[in-house]
Scaffold this active site. Structure first.
Site, short mmCIF file in Angstrom:
data_model
loop_
_atom_site.label_atom_id
_atom_site.label_comp_id
_atom_site.label_asym_id
_atom_site.label_seq_id
_atom_site.Cartn_x
_atom_site.Cartn_y
_atom_site.Cartn_z
N LEU A 33 6.75 12.36 -35.67
CA LEU A 33 7.93 12.11 -36.28
C LEU A 33 8.52 13.38 -36.83
O LEU A 33 8.19 14.49 -37.05
CB LEU A 33 7.00 11.76 -37.62
N HIS A 34 9.83 13.09 -37.04
CA HIS A 34 10.78 14.13 -37.46
C HIS A 34 11.91 13.65 -38.75
O HIS A 34 11.52 12.46 -39.07
CB HIS A 34 11.77 14.61 -36.48
N GLY A 36 14.40 12.54 -38.88
CA GLY A 36 15.32 11.29 -38.48
C GLY A 36 14.28 10.04 -38.55
O GLY A 36 14.82 9.10 -39.27
N HIS A 37 13.29 10.12 -38.24
CA HIS A 37 12.31 8.99 -38.57
C HIS A 37 11.96 8.69 -39.91
O HIS A 37 11.91 7.76 -40.57
CB HIS A 37 10.78 9.24 -37.96
N SER A 185 15.34 14.59 -32.08
CA SER A 185 14.74 13.55 -31.34
C SER A 185 13.10 14.11 -31.11
O SER A 185 13.19 15.45 -31.11
CB SER A 185 15.50 13.69 -30.05
N SER A 186 12.20 13.31 -30.93
CA SER A 186 10.83 13.70 -30.43
C SER A 186 10.99 14.59 -29.14
O SER A 186 10.16 15.46 -29.00
CB SER A 186 9.85 12.78 -30.44
P1 AMP Z 1 11.35 6.77 -31.34
O1 AMP Z 1 10.09 7.10 -32.17
O2 AMP Z 1 12.33 7.63 -30.70
O3 AMP Z 1 11.26 5.37 -30.73
O4 AMP Z 1 12.34 6.23 -32.85
C1 AMP Z 1 11.96 5.44 -33.60
C2 AMP Z 1 13.34 5.11 -34.43
O5 AMP Z 1 13.73 6.30 -35.07
C3 AMP Z 1 14.08 4.50 -33.90
O6 AMP Z 1 14.68 3.00 -34.43
C4 AMP Z 1 15.31 5.57 -33.53
O7 AMP Z 1 16.79 5.06 -33.41
C5 AMP Z 1 14.98 6.28 -34.80
N1 AMP Z 1 15.56 7.77 -34.66
C6 AMP Z 1 15.22 8.59 -33.82
N2 AMP Z 1 15.91 9.77 -33.82
C7 AMP Z 1 16.66 9.49 -34.90
C8 AMP Z 1 17.66 10.33 -35.72
N3 AMP Z 1 17.79 11.72 -35.39
N4 AMP Z 1 18.06 9.95 -36.82
C9 AMP Z 1 17.95 8.66 -37.13
N5 AMP Z 1 16.93 7.97 -36.65
C10 AMP Z 1 16.51 8.43 -35.43
#
Ligand code: AMP
Length: 280
Positions: A33-34, A36-37, A185-186
Site C-alpha cells: 500500500l502507498h 494512492g491506495h 505505484s507498488s
Molecule cells: P493495485 O494494488 O495496483 O491493484 O491498485 C489497487 C487500486 O488502487 C486500483 O483501483 C488502482 O487504480 C488504485 N491506485 C493505484 N495507484 C494509484 C495512485 N497512484 N493513485 C490513485 N489510485 C491508485
C-alpha cells in the site's frame, strides 16, 4: 480494524454490519500500500459507513513471464497503514481461499480490452474482472472505489457493473503522484534511482499533452509527436502512447475535453502506466 482471511469470517462480519443498516464501501487492492491506495480509503469513507479493503495479489491477472512471483508483498505494513487510515475490515485471503479447486467459469471482456493494456497483456482483464466479480459477491458493497491510475481497468469494471447488474456504485478517484509528478505505484519500488529519474518522462509527456491541448492544439498527431519526443529524450520507448475516447477507448484523431492521454512503457525491466484526462 478487523483482519479476516476466510470467506465465512468476512461474510459473518459484514452480515452484522448490513443488518444494522450500514453502507459498505469497498477498496480492492493487491497490497504494498502507498498513498494512492490510501486516498481510495478516504473516498470510500465518504461513500459508506464501513470501509472494507481487500489485499490479494490475484494470480489470474498476471501473464506468463510477468512479475507475479516478485510482486512486492508487505502484509504487516499494509495492515498497519490500513488501520491508521481508518479501514474497518481488512480482507486478506490466500490464493487457496479465492481459488479452491478446479475453476470452470470466468468473466471475460468482449469489448474495451483489445487495445492498450488489454493488447499488451492478453488475459489480464479476464483475470481482473473475474476477481472483481468474486470480491463483489463476497463483500456485496454498496460502493466500490477504483483509481484513475488504471483507467482501462476502471472502464472495464464500469462495464462489468452495468452489463452484469452488480448493485454497486462505482467511484473513480484521481491519481496520486509524488511531488515530482511520478504516479505512485507498488511497482515503483523496482526502479533504481536513475530509472526513477527517467520514469518521470511518462508524467511529463502526459502533462505536456494536457498543456498543449489547453493551449489550443487538438490534433492528436501533433500532441503525440511532442510527447514522443519527451519520452525519447529520457531514452524511454513507449509500448503505447495514445489519445483515446473515455468511453470506447478508441484512438481519436482530434482531442476534445475528456480525451484520455495514456502511456505504458518499460523503464529498465519495470513496466509503468500512467494517464491524464485532457481539459480536466
Ligand atoms: P493495485 O494494488 O495496483 O491493484 O491498485 C489497487 C487500486 O488502487 C486500483 O483501483 C488502482 O487504480 C488504485 N491506485 C493505484 N495507484 C494509484 C495512485 N497512484 N493513485 C490513485 N489510485 C491508485
Amino acid at each position: 480494524m478487523q483482519r479476516l482471511d476466510t470467506v465465512a469470517g468476512l461474510r459473518e462480519a459484514l452480515r452484522e454490519r448490513r443488518r444494522r443498516g450500514e453502507r459498505i464501501a469497498f477498496v480492492p487492492t493487491m497490497g504494498a500500500l502507498h498513498d494512492g491506495h490510501l486516498s481510495l480509503v478516504d473516498a470510500a469513507r465518504q461513500a459508506g459507513d464501513v470501509v472494507v479493503m481487500s489485499v490479494f495479489v490475484n494470480p489470474l491477472q498476471f501473464g506468463p513471464g510477468e512479475d507475479l512471483s516478485r510482486y512486492p508483498r508487505d502484509l504487516e505494513g499494509d495492515a498497519a497503514k490500513a488501520a491508521a487510515r481508518g479501514v474497518d475490515v481488512l480482507f486478506i485471503p490466500s490464493a487457496d481461499v479465492m481459488y479452491p479447486g478446479t475453476r470452470a467459469v470466468e468473466v471475460r471482456p468482449i469489448a474495451l480490452a483489445e487495445r492498450w493494456e488489454g493488447g499488451a497483456r492478453p488475459g489480464h482483464f479476464a483475470g481482473v474482472l473475474t476477481v472483481v466479480a468474486k470480491l463483489f459477491n463476497l463483500v456485496q458493497p454498496d460502493a466500490a472505489v477504483f483509481g484513475q491510475k488504471d483507467i482501462q481497468q476502471a472502464t472495464l469494471v464500469r462495464a462489468l457493473v452495468r452489463d452484469l447488474d452488480f448493485p454497486v456504485q462505482l467511484i473513480v478517484a484521481p491519481t496520486v503522484r509524488d511531488a515530482d509528478g511520478l504516479a505512485l505505484s507498488s511497482r515503483n519500488v523496482y526502479l533504481a534511482p536513475d530509472e526513477r529519474a527517467r520514469a518521470l518522462a511518462l508524467s511529463r509527456a502526459l502533462h505536456g499533452m494536457a498543456r498543449d491541448f489547453a493551449g489550443g492544439t487538438d490534433e492528436a498527431a501533433a500532441l503525440l509527436a511532442t510527447a514522443r519526443d519527451t519520452l525519447a529524450g529520457a531514452g524511454v520507448t513507449p509500448e503505447y502512447l495514445a489519445l483515446a475516447h473515455p468511453d470506447t477507448l478508441d484512438p481519436v484523431a482530434v482531442a476534445t475535453r475528456g480525451t484520455i492521454a495514456m502511456v505504458a512503457a518499460r523503464v529498465g525491466t519495470t513496466r509503468l502506466i500512467d494517464n491524464v484526462i485532457l481539459g480536466a
